[in-house]
Structures are given as C-alpha cells and as structure tokens.
Design an enzyme around this catalytic site. Structure first.
Site, mmCIF file in Angstrom:
data_model
loop_
_atom_site.group_PDB
_atom_site.id
_atom_site.type_symbol
_atom_site.label_atom_id
_atom_site.label_comp_id
_atom_site.label_asym_id
_atom_site.label_seq_id
_atom_site.Cartn_x
_atom_site.Cartn_y
_atom_site.Cartn_z
ATOM 1 N N ASP A 190 -0.053 5.807 -0.886
ATOM 2 C CA ASP A 190 -0.900 6.916 -0.335
ATOM 3 C C ASP A 190 -2.202 6.591 -0.035
ATOM 4 O OD1 ASP A 190 1.131 7.692 -2.100
ATOM 5 O OD2 ASP A 190 -0.024 8.665 -3.578
ATOM 6 N N GLN A 246 1.070 -1.291 -0.038
ATOM 7 C CA GLN A 246 0.058 -0.127 -0.063
ATOM 8 C C GLN A 246 0.824 1.264 0.095
ATOM 9 O OE1 GLN A 246 -2.386 1.377 3.539
ATOM 10 N NE2 GLN A 246 -1.003 0.572 4.838
HETATM 11 N N1 DQQ Z 1 1.686 8.062 -5.695
HETATM 12 C C1 DQQ Z 1 0.531 7.741 -6.394
HETATM 13 C C2 DQQ Z 1 0.503 9.097 -7.472
HETATM 14 C C3 DQQ Z 1 1.049 10.088 -6.466
HETATM 15 C C4 DQQ Z 1 2.145 9.311 -5.821
HETATM 16 C C5 DQQ Z 1 0.793 6.601 -7.198
HETATM 17 C C6 DQQ Z 1 2.591 9.764 -4.479
HETATM 18 O O1 DQQ Z 1 -0.823 9.218 -7.642
HETATM 19 O O2 DQQ Z 1 1.300 11.128 -7.104
HETATM 20 O O3 DQQ Z 1 0.918 5.567 -6.498
HETATM 21 O O4 DQQ Z 1 3.150 9.036 -3.661
#
Ligand code: DQQ
Length: 577
Positions: free
Chosen positions: A55, A53
């Site tokens: 964000d 996991q």
């Molecule tokens: N993580 C997501 C993006 C974001 C980034 C992709 C930030 O949408 O910009 O997993 O950790």
C-alpha cells in the site's frame, strides 16, 4: 518519419481479427527501439530498488518536497516473511524519487509485529504527523502516532514514535485483526480532529469508525460510524476527501464541513481486493457521510476506482499545484517464486490527479502532468481511418515504454450490438465473452500493446458500443488473455463501462501508459481506468510493438493519435540517502 504501418506480421491476430486485404500501410519508419534491460521492472512507475512493497502510505507535500511512504518488507520480496516497515522516498516532482532509510520499523511494543498502513497530516504549526497501524506484541491492531525527529530536516529522515502509543487501542467490539489504516486527519467546525479507521464490528459488519481528538493524542470514538454495512465484509484503507464543484479541476484540502460540501468516500474491499468510491455529503457535526441519492450502502455497488489490478489507494492534497493526487498499489500477477527470483514485488500506479466530473457523480482521473516531462520521441497522426478488420502498426516509439493518446470518432452508432437486459451487471464477464477477436458492430476498436512482432503475444485495450434500453453503452476492456504465452500467470480480461453520452460526443478518447509490465489505461478522459500487470515473454528476445485495430463492421476515424516514447525516470536507484 515515424508513424503507422501495416501490421506485416499480423498473421496470427488476423486469423482472429481481420481479412488480410483490409490491412493498410499508412506510412513507415524503421526506427527501432532497444528493449530496456531488466525484463519486467518498470521505468517510470514507483518501485523501491528491491524487495516487497504494497500500500501507498502517508503521501504528502511538505517543505517543498513530496514524501511518499509505502508498506515495505526490507528483508525480501514477499509480504509474509517480514514484519512490515514504512519505506520512504522523496521527490521534487513526483516523477524522480530518492530513497531514504525506512521511516518506521517494527521495533516497539505497540508495533512489534509490523507497521501497517496509515496516513500523514500536516498540523497547524506546519509539522507533519503520521498515524499508522501497529501490530503490537500481543498481535492486536492498534493505532499509533509518529513525528519527525527534526521537523527542520528537509528530508524528514528520522521519525520518532512516542512512548505513550498506542493512541487508539483496540476497541472491545472489534476483533484483534480487524482494526486498521487510519486516514489523514481533519478538523471540524468545533476545532476537534477527526480520523477515519477501518474496523469490522461484532465480527461481521464492515465499518469505518470516526475518532475525535482535541490534541491529536487522546482520541474518542464517535458513536455513529462514517460507514457500515454487513454486506461487503472488512473494508480497508478508508479515504474521505472533499471535492470542488463538478467540473472544477482544483483539489481541496480538508475544511470544516456543514454537510453541504461534496466529499468522496473510497474504501478498499478486502474480499475482492478492489477499491470503490461514492460521491456524497459529509457533515462534521454528526460525523456522518450520506452517499448521493440512489447509492446503496453496500460499497461493492459503488463505482470502481480502477477496473483492473489496483488496491489500497490513497490520495493527498498537493498544495504545490492545488490538486488532489491519488496513488494505488498494483500487485504482481505472476507466481511468488518468480518475483522472489526477481527480488522485487509490487508497483504503484502513476500519481493521478483526481477531480469531480461535470455530472457530479464520478471522478475523473488523469496522470499528473509531470509524467509528460518524460516524453521524448513522438509520433502524431491526424485524421486516420482504421477500416473494419484493420490492424495498423504505430511505429517510431519504443513499445515497452510509451504514452499513447488517441481519439476515436464514431461515424455511425446504428450498427451497435444489442446488450441483453442483464448485460450491464458484469462488465468483466462481458469483456471475456466479447474479446478483441470477436467481431462486433461498433467496435471492438482500440490498441494492441506490448505485442510481439507476430502478435502471438499482445494486450488489447479497447472499446465496444452496445445498444441497451434505447441508449448506447460504452464498454472498455483491457484483455490480458493473450498478453503472454505463459500459462502460470493471472491474465484475465478486465472491464468496466464508461459513463458518458456517446450519442452526443460521437467520439471517445483513450490514454494508455505502457511500462514493461504495467499497462495503465484511462478511457473517456479518465472516467474509467484499468490497470493491468503483464509478463510478455517476447521481450527477452525482441522489441514490443504497438498497434491500433478495429474489429467492428464500420470504419473508425482516429481524429488524433499521439504516441511518445518515455524516458526512464530516476526512481529509487540504489542509493540510500
Ligand atoms: N495492507 C496493510 C494493511 C491494509 C492492507 C498491511 C491493505 O494495513 O489493511 O500491509 O492492502
């Protein structure tokens, strides 16, 4: 009786910290705790049952339940191997969580290569909507919308992505891989919806664009970005939210704003993987945000949300308790092969209530009160002293799963060390140079957590007061350099200053939440937060210990210490709704 005891096995630390004659046994309890089976897996931080996991996405309170979505790879413990989905869990109290099936999967032309970060908005009719970034079949980043298939399902199990997506295609002046992370949407005085989206303009200018819409479906870009600066590069996961008057703890939902309401803008700087925020004023006529006077436009000069290992944070308005709650992602710090072997990677911070400090300049962050329902065994000490060079063990609670609140009183500030003129520039470096084992004047004093009985392994969380330009400055550090005997993990000293008037208060509080591989600390009532990931090896063989220490020249009074062992919360135990 639980309480404090002499650090009998403190030999190794004392070589560094203290003359052995200064160690004191206050009172004793032999209560021992059994380490929780499962090594580094946390007991009350949010984790899916397995896999990767990152964000936090779309947290919301809807229909009497909290929903939490998160960037999730259903196929393994790394980010790169799969096309990301949105994991989904529900909770009645933000502490116990039930896992549901993924809410969004990369199965449409407009998100075939991944469903990336986004946010939830509750529409005027009470229906929730999510806006999220899709990596489309051509590899472009676009913004999509999704709605619950059945808005009266209390769990909102299934989500539908209309065929008219994307609702915001890639603009011509933005590179295909630099356009993402829509915020929660809000409405201005003109009744139009607004949403903030991260973008890098003309290949170099880190920006937050505003799009407006009448119907949540057709979105038009506002000419002026909410934020732009070439200095920090790409800034991800924008979060703009209103805050109540300084010192008021209630949270605010979005409301039309004429530029007179204080807002916080939080941005995640991709180059450093650090989150920064600034307080300022947002005007919905021009859709512009003005950082408070004196703040630079370069987001890297703003305040850090957390001086440790937290990124891509996101907040939501919790109508149930009238507060704003924030989450952030704390990545692993050990090698990929290790977390692949464990079968999981990444935790969320505990949900934090956030509000504006009385000074109007900084946020205060505090673990939501529901965490306290996990408190069980308690140790309390009032009016204890930690002498210069002292190391006292706090016994009676399991040191690997605990909540510790302590207030240090500082009888005299005169002995504070001088800080060089540019010493304020890099608190992390200062924590590296002036670690817990470097004797000081006023401090270092604080806690040693997740410590082995012989103190070979320990994470120190501590304060040190400096004299600087006729004033006193409080440095807070969480030093991981001795947190594990392993050499292949990232174990830096973290640090930030605590913006407070220590001359006036003469005391400083520390709260530290310990959860196996997480040490999450709140200094000065939540003015400075430091979250660390740690991988102590002793937990395979023995319990973790907890100590207070003082390596300054004068004694420090602990006017109050309370430590609780925390119960294990039910977080996404293997069960799929
Ligand atoms: N993580 C997501 C993006 C974001 C980034 C992709 C930030 O949408 O910009 O997993 O950790």
């Amino acid at each position: 009786m639980a309480g404090l005891r002499l650090a009998a096995a403190a030999f190794h630390l004392c070589l560094l910290l203290c003359p052995s004659s200064s160690l004191r046994r206050l009172y004793d309890d032999e209560a021992e705790s059994t380490p929780r089976h499962g090594g580094f897996r946390t007991a009350y931080h949010f984790q899916p049952a397995k896999n990767w996991q990152n964000d936090p996405n779309g947290p919301m309170y809807h229909g009497g339940k909290y929903h939490f979505f998160y960037q999730y790879n259903p196929h393994g413990a790394t980010w790169g191997t799969g096309n990301l989905s949105w994991g989904h869990s529900v909770s009645a109290d933000l502490v116990s969580w039930t896992a549901l099936h993924t809410a969004l999967d990369p199965d449409s032309p407009f998100d075939a290569n991944g469903c990336w970060s986004g946010s939830a908005t509750i529409l005027p009719d009470g229906r929730p909507a999510v806006l999220y970034t899709g990596i489309d079949a051509a590899g472009n980043q676009v913004q999509n919308v999704a709605f619950p298939k059945n808005a009266s399902d209390p769990l909102l199990r299934e989500w539908v992505k209309p065929g008219y997506n994307p609702v915001i295609p890639l603009p011509g002046d933005v590179e295909h891989d630099s356009f993402r992370d829509p915020s929660t949407a809000w409405r201005g005085r003109d009744g139009l919806w607004r949403v903030a989206v991260a973008a890098k303009l003309d290949a170099s200018v880190g920006s937050t664009l505003i799009y407006r819409s009448k119907d949540f479906l057709r979105w038009e870009r506002n000419a002026a970005p909410l934020y732009e600066s070439p200095a920090a590069g790409m800034v991800e996961c924008p979060d703009l939210f209103p805050v109540a008057e300084p010192g008021h703890q209630n949270g605010l939902d979005y409301a039309p704003s004429n530029g007179a309401a204080r807002h916080v803008l939080k941005l995640s700087v991709m180059a450093t993987l650090q989150d920064y925020y600034v307080v300022g004023w947002y005007d919905d006529a021009a859709d512009t945000f003005a950082p408070a006077a004196g703040a630079d436009n370069d987001s890297r000069t703003w305040r850090r949300l957390d001086y440790g290992h937290v990124y891509a944070s996101k907040s939501f308005f919790d109508a149930r308790k009238n507060r704003r709650v924030l989450w952030g992602w704390a990545n692993e710090s050990d090698p990929e092969a290790d977390y692949v072997a464990r079968g999981w990677s990444g935790v969320q911070t505990v949900p934090r209530k956030v509000w504006l400090d009385r000074d109007g300049k900084q946020l205060l962050q505090w673990p939501i009160e529901e965490i306290e329902t996990l408190r069980k065994k308690r140790v309390q000490l009032l009016g204890t002293k930690v002498n210069a060079g002292g190391v006292n063990e706090i016994i009676g609670v399991a040191g690997s799963q605990a909540d510790v609140e302590v207030v240090f009183e500082i009888p005299a500030l005169e002995g504070a060390e001088n800080l060089e003129p540019n010493g304020l520039l890099d608190p992390q470096k200062l924590c590296g140079e002036k670690g817990a084992s470097v004797p000081g004047g006023v401090g270092p004093f604080g806690l040693l957590v997740l410590a082995s009985g012989d103190l070979h392994e320990h994470t120190s969380v501590f304060f040190r007061v400096f004299k600087h330009d006729g004033k006193y400055k409080v440095l807070m550090c969480a030093d991981l350099t001795r947190s594990t005997t392993r050499v292949d993990v990232y174990k830096p000293p973290y640090g930030g200053f605590v913006d407070m008037d220590i001359q006036k208060t003469r005391s400083i509080s520390l709260r530290t939440l310990i959860d196996h591989s997480v040490v999450e600390s709140f200094g000065g009532g939540g003015r400075t937060c430091i979250t660390a990931r740690t991988y102590p090896m002793h937990v395979e063989m023995s319990n973790s210990h907890l100590y207070m220490f003082n390596n300054g020249t004068g004694s420090v009074k602990v006017s109050k210490l309370e430590a609780w062992e925390l119960a294990t919360a039910t977080v996404n135990v293997a069960h799929d709704g």
